[in-house]
Design a protein around this motif. Structure first.
Motif, PDB file in Angstrom:
ATOM      1  N   ASP A 109       0.844  -1.199   0.000  1.00  0.00           N
ATOM      2  CA  ASP A 109       0.000   0.000   0.000  1.00  0.00           C
ATOM      3  C   ASP A 109       0.879   1.249   0.000  1.00  0.00           C
ATOM      4  O   ASP A 109       1.682   1.450   0.904  1.00  0.00           O
ATOM      5  N   VAL A 110       0.749   2.010  -1.023  1.00  0.00           N
ATOM      6  CA  VAL A 110       1.501   3.254  -1.110  1.00  0.00           C
ATOM      7  C   VAL A 110       0.498   4.398  -1.194  1.00  0.00           C
ATOM      8  O   VAL A 110      -0.641   4.206  -1.619  1.00  0.00           O
ATOM      9  N   THR A 111       0.962   5.564  -0.793  1.00  0.00           N
ATOM     10  CA  THR A 111       0.085   6.735  -0.802  1.00  0.00           C
ATOM     11  C   THR A 111       0.323   7.531  -2.077  1.00  0.00           C
ATOM     12  O   THR A 111       1.462   7.794  -2.445  1.00  0.00           O
ATOM     13  N   LEU A 112      -0.770   7.873  -2.735  1.00  0.00           N
ATOM     14  CA  LEU A 112      -0.646   8.710  -3.933  1.00  0.00           C
ATOM     15  C   LEU A 112      -0.571  10.171  -3.520  1.00  0.00           C
ATOM     16  O   LEU A 112      -1.060  10.563  -2.463  1.00  0.00           O
ATOM     17  N   ARG A 113       0.037  10.932  -4.373  1.00  0.00           N
ATOM     18  CA  ARG A 113       0.200  12.353  -4.119  1.00  0.00           C
ATOM     19  C   ARG A 113      -1.158  13.058  -4.127  1.00  0.00           C
ATOM     20  O   ARG A 113      -2.031  12.722  -4.918  1.00  0.00           O
ATOM     21  N   ALA A 114      -1.291  14.042  -3.255  1.00  0.00           N
ATOM     22  CA  ALA A 114      -2.534  14.828  -3.231  1.00  0.00           C
ATOM     23  C   ALA A 114      -2.616  15.692  -4.483  1.00  0.00           C
ATOM     24  O   ALA A 114      -1.606  16.257  -4.934  1.00  0.00           O
ATOM     25  N   LYS A 115      -3.800  15.759  -5.051  1.00  0.00           N
ATOM     26  CA  LYS A 115      -3.971  16.459  -6.324  1.00  0.00           C
ATOM     27  C   LYS A 115      -3.518  17.925  -6.253  1.00  0.00           C
ATOM     28  O   LYS A 115      -2.961  18.457  -7.209  1.00  0.00           O
ATOM     29  N   ASP A 116      -3.744  18.535  -5.096  1.00  0.00           N
ATOM     30  CA  ASP A 116      -3.387  19.968  -5.007  1.00  0.00           C
ATOM     31  C   ASP A 116      -1.885  20.198  -4.918  1.00  0.00           C
ATOM     32  O   ASP A 116      -1.432  21.337  -4.913  1.00  0.00           O
ATOM     33  N   SER A 117      -1.119  19.105  -4.832  1.00  0.00           N
ATOM     34  CA  SER A 117       0.339  19.280  -4.830  1.00  0.00           C
ATOM     35  C   SER A 117       0.972  18.848  -6.157  1.00  0.00           C
ATOM     36  O   SER A 117       2.194  18.741  -6.260  1.00  0.00           O
ATOM     37  N   PHE A 118       0.147  18.604  -7.168  1.00  0.00           N
ATOM     38  CA  PHE A 118       0.703  18.208  -8.471  1.00  0.00           C
ATOM     39  C   PHE A 118       1.599  19.311  -9.033  1.00  0.00           C
ATOM     40  O   PHE A 118       1.248  20.483  -9.026  1.00  0.00           O
ATOM     41  N   ARG A 119       2.754  18.887  -9.520  1.00  0.00           N
ATOM     42  CA  ARG A 119       3.652  19.827 -10.200  1.00  0.00           C
ATOM     43  C   ARG A 119       3.575  19.691 -11.708  1.00  0.00           C
ATOM     44  O   ARG A 119       3.828  20.617 -12.438  1.00  0.00           O
ATOM     45  N   TRP A 120       3.243  18.492 -12.175  1.00  0.00           N
ATOM     46  CA  TRP A 120       3.286  18.258 -13.628  1.00  0.00           C
ATOM     47  C   TRP A 120       1.938  17.839 -14.194  1.00  0.00           C
ATOM     48  O   TRP A 120       1.588  18.249 -15.298  1.00  0.00           O
ATOM     49  N   ILE A 121       1.212  17.015 -13.473  1.00  0.00           N
ATOM     50  CA  ILE A 121      -0.124  16.659 -13.967  1.00  0.00           C
ATOM     51  C   ILE A 121      -0.990  17.909 -13.972  1.00  0.00           C
ATOM     52  O   ILE A 121      -1.039  18.644 -12.984  1.00  0.00           O
ATOM     53  N   GLY A 122      -1.645  18.141 -15.098  1.00  0.00           N
ATOM     54  CA  GLY A 122      -2.510  19.314 -15.212  1.00  0.00           C
ATOM     55  C   GLY A 122      -1.793  20.550 -15.720  1.00  0.00           C
ATOM     56  O   GLY A 122      -2.410  21.597 -15.901  1.00  0.00           O
ATOM     57  N   LYS A 123      -0.486  20.428 -15.971  1.00  0.00           N
ATOM     58  CA  LYS A 123       0.294  21.590 -16.417  1.00  0.00           C
ATOM     59  C   LYS A 123       0.715  21.424 -17.890  1.00  0.00           C
ATOM     60  O   LYS A 123       0.846  20.297 -18.381  1.00  0.00           O
ATOM     61  N   PRO A 124       0.973  22.557 -18.559  1.00  0.00           N
ATOM     62  CA  PRO A 124       1.361  22.473 -19.979  1.00  0.00           C
ATOM     63  C   PRO A 124       2.832  22.086 -20.154  1.00  0.00           C
ATOM     64  O   PRO A 124       3.625  22.830 -20.721  1.00  0.00           O
ATOM     65  N   VAL A 125       3.178  20.918 -19.656  1.00  0.00           N
ATOM     66  CA  VAL A 125       4.558  20.424 -19.731  1.00  0.00           C
ATOM     67  C   VAL A 125       4.975  20.286 -21.202  1.00  0.00           C
ATOM     68  O   VAL A 125       4.189  19.830 -22.042  1.00  0.00           O
ATOM     69  N   ALA A 126       6.209  20.699 -21.497  1.00  0.00           N
ATOM     70  CA  ALA A 126       6.709  20.623 -22.878  1.00  0.00           C
ATOM     71  C   ALA A 126       6.794  19.170 -23.328  1.00  0.00           C
ATOM     72  O   ALA A 126       7.160  18.285 -22.553  1.00  0.00           O
ATOM     73  N   ARG A 127       6.479  18.944 -24.584  1.00  0.00           N
ATOM     74  CA  ARG A 127       6.556  17.584 -25.122  1.00  0.00           C
ATOM     75  C   ARG A 127       8.001  17.115 -25.218  1.00  0.00           C
ATOM     76  O   ARG A 127       8.907  17.894 -25.505  1.00  0.00           O
ATOM     77  N   LEU A 128       8.193  15.820 -25.014  1.00  0.00           N
ATOM     78  CA  LEU A 128       9.535  15.251 -24.991  1.00  0.00           C
ATOM     79  C   LEU A 128      10.138  15.109 -26.387  1.00  0.00           C
ATOM     80  O   LEU A 128      11.341  14.989 -26.537  1.00  0.00           O
TER      81      LEU A 128
END
Lengths: 741, 148
Positions: A191-210
């Motif tokens: 059992d691992v804990t997932l990151r809280a949505k309000d602390s996302f740094r990359w999900i939901g952001k316009p991250v540059a394509r690889l």
């Protein structure tokens, strides 16, 4: 279960160049590779476990803490490699820019879509989102545990920052790359804990394509670019009609003597020339004079010599009856009978080609150990592996599938019987005793592409005394691609034939959607947004016909009939606002043109979309100036990719609406290149305005949903200007009159 | 036959009417230039010949002997080319990417000839096809590259 991944990774270093994209694997092959993974025994025990849980199948953390990620989904421009790096990186705590992503080989670990694996249906992100987050979080937990042992501190006192485990109290830290090997020896935490949505740094952001820099500098490698030692190149001439077989050659000796020619081969339904370069092979195969014998009587799906799309359309239009029920509510017969007015119309849409810019190819190499390497564009590695094994006459696990990035796909690279070149490559490589790369010329591609099926839809709408729709009877006539390739049940409607007519959300009390199946004589396939690509055109333009007949504004009528669907009501208001407030027109623009706007809604692939288009007419041709799209995919991973995908979907939808149709005469397609099958050129691209609405509904798709609203929004606007309804595509076939600007 | 490609002289022992595209891809192994249609319809094969955007799929090699041929492989050695690539990255232009070598070459040629292009200039020069529909991003990137 056989672990194909191990086989894949054990390949010697004579792989083609692109496998070492960015030089990554190429350098790593000779280096000590530390992977986050499980000891062999436990890995074996877990191989039968749920797909998406065996970390080493997906992740390798390198000594420099960069991450190699094997993607279950193939990159073809939709941005999936970047999105997965964001999702996994968020939980693993590695900046997505530190990811190198490649298409995973076949294997049970990657069957993430209900026990299957394919890149399609706009499903990649939302089908894997939870599993990939968990994978990243699990790997991070193992790295924390390994770091605790290394630093001699409690796990609870450790945290991470991108690429490092950090002990805040002492200021010590250790890079992921230093402990990846130790982490691999640890048990997998339950059992691992997932990151809280309000602390996302990359999900939901316009991250540059690889992949953008490589693709801007010619360094991205597609299947067509690959080569291996000792390879011959093959060019193909297919029979003009499917099912015909090669008979006599009139000039074999002459062709054999052409420069660079190695050999001439008969294949099922085709001939091939092998040469030392593709151009020479092509010159030779096109010089070869072949007499084609008619299809044998038992040939499945032979193309009739008298088939024409015009006659097929007439046949679809002549089909009477209500068809197999796909959806029903209330009592449509009573609703129509009691209506103050009944509106009727019949619509149709043509066959379409994919016309992706990269022509199909396959590179095949038989190896001394009896295995077969295949490098080929594909959207479903396991399906291609199984099919290739049948052609090759070997066990599936002996077929090593490599899935390069795709030079466009839009549904082109599913398994479509005679529409894929890999069987030819397998047979030719076997015959030649050397690796062979088959490339289809653009002309051969237009001859053997799997087409979007042709369809007809008949509508009857009943209006009450106030002009409001109270009954809608719709019948879709044609064949769906899902039924063709995954089995059709005669007593059930094919969802891919009715989606976009079924599944609409307007509050019309009495309605029925039926499907009449008619075999499509062409090889049909999935085309971006599948049934929606035409059915939403049919439905949403007929909706405007009902609105006009009832004296209703089409936008206001939609709002009214969506009053009890807050999500869709909100979205329709959003697109109205985005466009500066709804106005239908016609009205005069500043440049002196007379313009009008059309609106359409669609519910494709788990997302909701509202579209408005502004159009003028010039010399009988539709000019589309602006398209506004409000899209609600529930929740998002990368808004920049979503905006790019909506732009792309608008372009393809508009291309289909304005220009595209495959025409067959005498069993043969009339267009064999872009000169006869024009696709949207740059000067017909409208401005595209996108608003993303995150309603919080379950996550839906992105790659396809922007398309279906475009043809009806444009057609509805054209109808205002032309003073006549548009019931058939493409618009280039119609002579548009009316108030041309 | 000798061709000057990206500043280097290459000896080619192939038929003189071979399209430049296939000399690049097959004979020289330079696969950055793409085959799309073979009929000068799509522009995926665009290279520069003496600075002019040229569709290499219909350009026989014997017609470019003595000319300076520039391909996408040398784009970073070109001042305008570097600006174009950076603008392409800033605007995240490519999707599938298959047409983008040709698009970048066409944009580079435009900026060489017309350093400050108007929107009409851009529209007239950037005519290559893109099935992913990246046209708006392409136009925006060309405008940025012109200002860089």
């Amino acid at each position: 279960m056989k672990d194909m991944n191990t086989t894949h990774d054990a390949r010697p270093s004579d792989r083609p160049l692109n496998i070492s994209r960015r030089g990554f694997l190429g350098t790593a092959l000779g280096a000590l590779v530390l992977t986050v993974g499980l000891p062999a025994g436990r890995a074996k025990a877990q191989a039968a476990a749920a797909p998406g849980t065996r970390i080493s199948a997906f992740l390798e953390i390198r000594p420099d803490s960069t991450v190699l990620f094997r993607s279950p989904f193939i990159e073809g421009g939709q941005g999936i490699f970047t999105a997965l790096a964001q999702i996994v990186g968020e939980e693993l705590d590695v900046d997505p820019s530190q990811f190198f992503v490649e298409g995973a080989p076949p294997g049970a670990d990657y069957l993430l879509i209900g026990g299957m694996r394919f890149t399609g249906g706009s499903m990649s992100v939302h089908s894997s989102y939870d599993v990939m987050r968990l994978l990243g979080a699990t790997a991070r937990q193992m790295l924390l545990t390994a770091a605790a042992a290394r630093l001699g501190v409690a796990v609870a006192d450790l945290g991470t920052e991108p690429g490092r485990v950090v002990h805040a109290a002492s200021g010590q830290s250790v890079a992921y790359g230093e402990i990846a090997g130790a982490a691999a020896e640890l048990p997998v935490p339950e059992d691992v804990t997932l990151r809280a949505k309000d602390s996302f740094r990359w999900i939901g952001k316009p991250v540059a394509r690889l992949d953008v820099r490589d693709k801007s500098t010619g360094r991205a490698h597609y299947a067509i670019d690959l080569s291996v030692e000792g390879m011959l190149q093959a060019a193909i001439q297919h029979s003009p009609r499917r099912g015909e077989e090669p008979g006599e050659f009139a000039n074999e000796a002459e062709v054999r003597a052409m420069p660079g020619v190695d050999s001439i081969h008969r294949l099922p339904g085709a001939v091939a020339v092998l040469a030392d370069s593709w151009w020479r092979a092509r010159q030779a195969v096109e010089a070869l004079k072949v007499s084609w014998t008619p299809p044998a009587a038992d040939t499945p799906r032979a193309m009739p010599a008298d088939f024409s799309t015009e006659a097929h359309l007439a046949r679809l239009k002549a089909e009477a009856g209500a068809g197999v029920e796909a959806e029903a509510a209330g009592d449509v017969a009573a609703g129509l009978q009691g209506a103050a007015r009944v509106v009727e119309a019949t619509y149709n849409a043509p066959h379409l080609a994919h016309a992706q810019l990269e022509p199909p190819s396959t590179l095949a190499r038989w190896n001394d150990d009896g295995t077969l390497d295949l490098w080929l564009p594909n959207q479903a590695p396991e399906l291609f592996q199984a099919a290739a094994a049948q052609v090759a006459g070997i066990a599936p696990e002996k077929v090593i599938i490599h899935s390069p990035i795709l030079g466009g796909f839009f549904g082109r690279h599913f398994l479509y019987d005679t529409a894929n070149p890999f069987p030819q490559a397998i047979l030719l490589s076997k015959a030649a005793g050397r690796p062979v790369k088959v490339i289809w010329s653009r002309e051969e591609e237009f001859l053997r592409d799997a087409l979007r099926p042709m369809a007809v839809a008949r509508f009857r709408g009943g209006l009450d005394a106030d002009g409001l729709p109270v009954a809608l009877d719709a019948v879709a006539v044609g064949e769906g691609a899902t039924g063709r390739w995954y089995g059709r049940q005669p007593d059930k409607a094919d969802s891919s034939a009715v989606e976009g007519i079924a599944g609409k959300l307007y509050a019309i009390a009495n309605r029925r959607v039926g499907q009449i199946h008619v075999d499509d004589p062409t090889v049909i396939g999935f085309w971006r947004s599948v049934g929606h690509s035409m059915n939403d055109f049919f439905y949403e333009t007929f909706f405007d016909e009902m609105a006009d007949a009832g004296g209703q504004d089409p936008y206001e009528l939609r709002l009214r009939l969506l009053a009890d669907s807050p999500r869709h009501h909100t979205l329709l208001e959003a697109v109205g606002e985005l466009s500066g407030g709804w106005r239908r027109g016609p009205y005069d623009a500043e440049d002196g043109t007379s313009r009008a706007r059309g609106v359409a809604m669609a519910s494709p692939f788990g997302s909701e979309v509202a579209t408005i288009a502004e159009v003028s007419l010039r010399e009988g041709e539709a000019v589309v100036h602006d398209v506004w799209v409000a899209i609600d995919p529930g929740s998002i991973v990368n808004p920049a990719i979503i905006e790019a995908q909506v732009n792309s979907a608008v372009a393809l939808g508009l291309s289909a609406a304005l220009l595209e149709e495959v025409v067959y005469v005498d069993g043969m397609p009339q267009a064999r290149n872009y000169d006869g099958y024009p696709i949207l050129p740059p000067d017909r691209m409208p401005r595209v305005h996108v608003r993303i609405v995150e309603s919080g509904a379950p996550m839906g798709g992105i790659g396809e949903p922007g398309l279906p609203g475009v043809p009806p929004a444009v057609a509805n606007a054209v109808s205002v200007l032309a003073g006549e309804r548009v019931r058939s595509l493409p618009l280039s076939r119609l002579k548009l009159g009316g108030s041309a600007g | 036959m000798q061709l000057t490609i990206n500043g280097s002289l290459h000896e080619l022992a192939i038929e003189p009417d071979t399209p430049l595209l296939w000399a690049l891809r097959d004979t020289l192994g330079m696969t950055g230039t793409k085959y799309g249609c073979g009929l000068a319809q799509c522009g995926a094969c665009t290279v520069l010949v003496d600075g002019q955007p040229t569709r290499s799929c219909v350009t026989p090699i014997d017609s470019v002997v003595g000319a300076e041929i520039t391909t996408i492989e040398a784009i970073s050695e070109d001042a305008e080319g570097r600006k174009v690539v950076e603008a392409w990255v800033d605007h995240q232009v490519p999707q599938c990417g298959y047409c983008q070598s040709g698009q970048v070459m066409a944009a580079t040629a435009l900026l060489k000839q017309t350093p400050q292009p108007t929107d009409e200039d851009i529209s007239a020069a950037m005519v290559n096809l893109c099935r992913c529909g990246t046209y708006n991003a392409i136009a925006a990137a060309v405008r940025q590259a012109a200002q860089a």
